[in-house]
Write a protein that holds these residues in place. Structure first.
Motif, PDB file in Angstrom:
ATOM      1  N   GLU A   1       0.856  -1.191   0.000  1.00 53.71           N
ATOM      2  CA  GLU A   1       0.000   0.000   0.000  1.00 53.71           C
ATOM      3  C   GLU A   1       0.893   1.243   0.000  1.00 53.71           C
ATOM      4  O   GLU A   1       1.699   1.422   0.916  1.00 53.71           O
ATOM      5  CB  GLU A   1      -0.898  -0.015   1.231  1.00 53.71           C
ATOM      6  CG  GLU A   1      -1.828   1.158   1.352  1.00 53.71           C
ATOM      7  CD  GLU A   1      -2.871   1.199   0.265  1.00 53.71           C
ATOM      8  OE1 GLU A   1      -3.223   2.308  -0.159  1.00 53.71           O
ATOM      9  OE2 GLU A   1      -3.330   0.117  -0.172  1.00 53.71           O
ATOM     10  N   PRO A   2       0.780   2.126  -1.006  1.00 50.90           N
ATOM     11  CA  PRO A   2       1.685   3.262  -1.117  1.00 50.90           C
ATOM     12  C   PRO A   2       1.780   4.132   0.142  1.00 50.90           C
ATOM     13  O   PRO A   2       2.866   4.594   0.492  1.00 50.90           O
ATOM     14  CB  PRO A   2       1.117   4.070  -2.282  1.00 50.90           C
ATOM     15  CG  PRO A   2       0.404   3.062  -3.111  1.00 50.90           C
ATOM     16  CD  PRO A   2      -0.154   2.055  -2.135  1.00 50.90           C
TER      17      PRO A   2
ATOM     18  N   ARG B   1       3.859   2.020   3.041  1.00 49.80           N
ATOM     19  CA  ARG B   1       5.178   1.417   2.803  1.00 49.80           C
ATOM     20  C   ARG B   1       6.172   1.879   3.851  1.00 49.80           C
ATOM     21  O   ARG B   1       6.268   3.053   4.170  1.00 49.80           O
ATOM     22  CB  ARG B   1       5.711   1.799   1.419  1.00 49.80           C
ATOM     23  CG  ARG B   1       5.009   1.114   0.286  1.00 49.80           C
ATOM     24  CD  ARG B   1       5.521   1.586  -1.060  1.00 49.80           C
ATOM     25  NE  ARG B   1       6.839   1.003  -1.302  1.00 49.80           N
ATOM     26  CZ  ARG B   1       7.826   1.654  -1.901  1.00 49.80           C
ATOM     27  NH1 ARG B   1       7.687   2.886  -2.305  1.00 49.80           N
ATOM     28  NH2 ARG B   1       8.985   1.065  -2.094  1.00 49.80           N
ATOM     29  N   GLN B   2       6.910   0.923   4.381  1.00 45.01           N
ATOM     30  CA  GLN B   2       7.964   1.189   5.357  1.00 45.01           C
ATOM     31  C   GLN B   2       9.277   0.661   4.799  1.00 45.01           C
ATOM     32  O   GLN B   2       9.301  -0.365   4.144  1.00 45.01           O
ATOM     33  CB  GLN B   2       7.671   0.473   6.678  1.00 45.01           C
ATOM     34  CG  GLN B   2       6.483   1.008   7.431  1.00 45.01           C
ATOM     35  CD  GLN B   2       6.834   2.273   8.194  1.00 45.01           C
ATOM     36  OE1 GLN B   2       7.864   2.341   8.841  1.00 45.01           O
ATOM     37  NE2 GLN B   2       5.978   3.268   8.106  1.00 45.01           N
ATOM     38  N   GLY B   3      10.328   1.367   5.076  1.00 44.72           N
ATOM     39  CA  GLY B   3      11.642   0.914   4.658  1.00 44.72           C
ATOM     40  C   GLY B   3      12.574   0.811   5.845  1.00 44.72           C
ATOM     41  O   GLY B   3      12.448   1.558   6.806  1.00 44.72           O
TER      42      GLY B   3
ATOM     43  N   TYR C   1       6.086   9.397   0.937  1.00 41.81           N
ATOM     44  CA  TYR C   1       6.399  10.565   0.103  1.00 41.81           C
ATOM     45  C   TYR C   1       7.344  10.247  -1.051  1.00 41.81           C
ATOM     46  O   TYR C   1       7.556  11.099  -1.917  1.00 41.81           O
ATOM     47  CB  TYR C   1       7.005  11.681   0.944  1.00 41.81           C
ATOM     48  CG  TYR C   1       6.094  12.202   2.031  1.00 41.81           C
ATOM     49  CD1 TYR C   1       4.730  12.343   1.839  1.00 41.81           C
ATOM     50  CD2 TYR C   1       6.614  12.557   3.270  1.00 41.81           C
ATOM     51  CE1 TYR C   1       3.897  12.823   2.838  1.00 41.81           C
ATOM     52  CE2 TYR C   1       5.792  13.041   4.277  1.00 41.81           C
ATOM     53  CZ  TYR C   1       4.436  13.173   4.047  1.00 41.81           C
ATOM     54  OH  TYR C   1       3.630  13.657   5.046  1.00 41.81           O
ATOM     55  N   VAL C   2       7.940   9.067  -1.030  1.00 40.13           N
ATOM     56  CA  VAL C   2       8.850   8.657  -2.116  1.00 40.13           C
ATOM     57  C   VAL C   2       8.461   7.256  -2.597  1.00 40.13           C
ATOM     58  O   VAL C   2       9.192   6.288  -2.401  1.00 40.13           O
ATOM     59  CB  VAL C   2      10.333   8.717  -1.686  1.00 40.13           C
ATOM     60  CG1 VAL C   2      10.810  10.142  -1.576  1.00 40.13           C
ATOM     61  CG2 VAL C   2      10.551   7.990  -0.379  1.00 40.13           C
ATOM     62  N   PRO C   3       7.302   7.131  -3.247  1.00 43.83           N
ATOM     63  CA  PRO C   3       6.829   5.809  -3.665  1.00 43.83           C
ATOM     64  C   PRO C   3       7.749   5.122  -4.660  1.00 43.83           C
ATOM     65  O   PRO C   3       7.705   3.908  -4.812  1.00 43.83           O
ATOM     66  CB  PRO C   3       5.458   6.097  -4.271  1.00 43.83           C
ATOM     67  CG  PRO C   3       5.499   7.533  -4.656  1.00 43.83           C
ATOM     68  CD  PRO C   3       6.401   8.205  -3.655  1.00 43.83           C
ATOM     69  N   GLU C   4       8.624   5.883  -5.314  1.00 47.09           N
ATOM     70  CA  GLU C   4       9.543   5.305  -6.298  1.00 47.09           C
ATOM     71  C   GLU C   4      10.797   4.719  -5.665  1.00 47.09           C
ATOM     72  O   GLU C   4      11.608   4.095  -6.352  1.00 47.09           O
ATOM     73  CB  GLU C   4       9.929   6.357  -7.352  1.00 47.09           C
ATOM     74  CG  GLU C   4      10.762   7.509  -6.821  1.00 47.09           C
ATOM     75  CD  GLU C   4       9.976   8.631  -6.167  1.00 47.09           C
ATOM     76  OE1 GLU C   4      10.565   9.720  -6.013  1.00 47.09           O
ATOM     77  OE2 GLU C   4       8.810   8.471  -5.785  1.00 47.09           O
TER      78      GLU C   4
END
Length: 79
Positions: free
Chosen positions: A16-17, A20-22, A37-40
């Motif tokens: 889910e955009p 998303r967690q990194g 804020y940075v889906p790419e």
């Protein structure tokens, strides 16, 4: 004054955009960061992080120069 710190995306969880967690590495420290804020963003990319949110993608040279500046020494040219 606000400060954003560069970090490298190690892995990403969630499809889910907005959710998303990194896992992002900051000079050896790894933190969970919101990637809405940075889906790419992809693993290996460098992002600027402020208050737990990645707010922009940046290139590797820019990220390494900023980290070196914050550490108090001049970076070596990676080329």
């Amino acid at each position: 004054m606000c400060l954003a710190i560069p970090g490298q995306v190690l892995s990403i969880a969630g499809d889910e955009p907005l959710l998303r967690q990194g896992r992002v590495a900051f000079a050896g420290i790894v933190k969970a960061v919101c990637l809405a804020y940075v889906p790419e963003a992809q693993p290996g990319d460098y992002v600027l992080v402020h208050a737990g949110f990645a707010i922009a993608l940046i290139d590797e040279v820019q990220a390494l120069r900023t980290l070196a500046y914050l550490a108090g020494f001049e970076p070596e040219d990676p080329r």
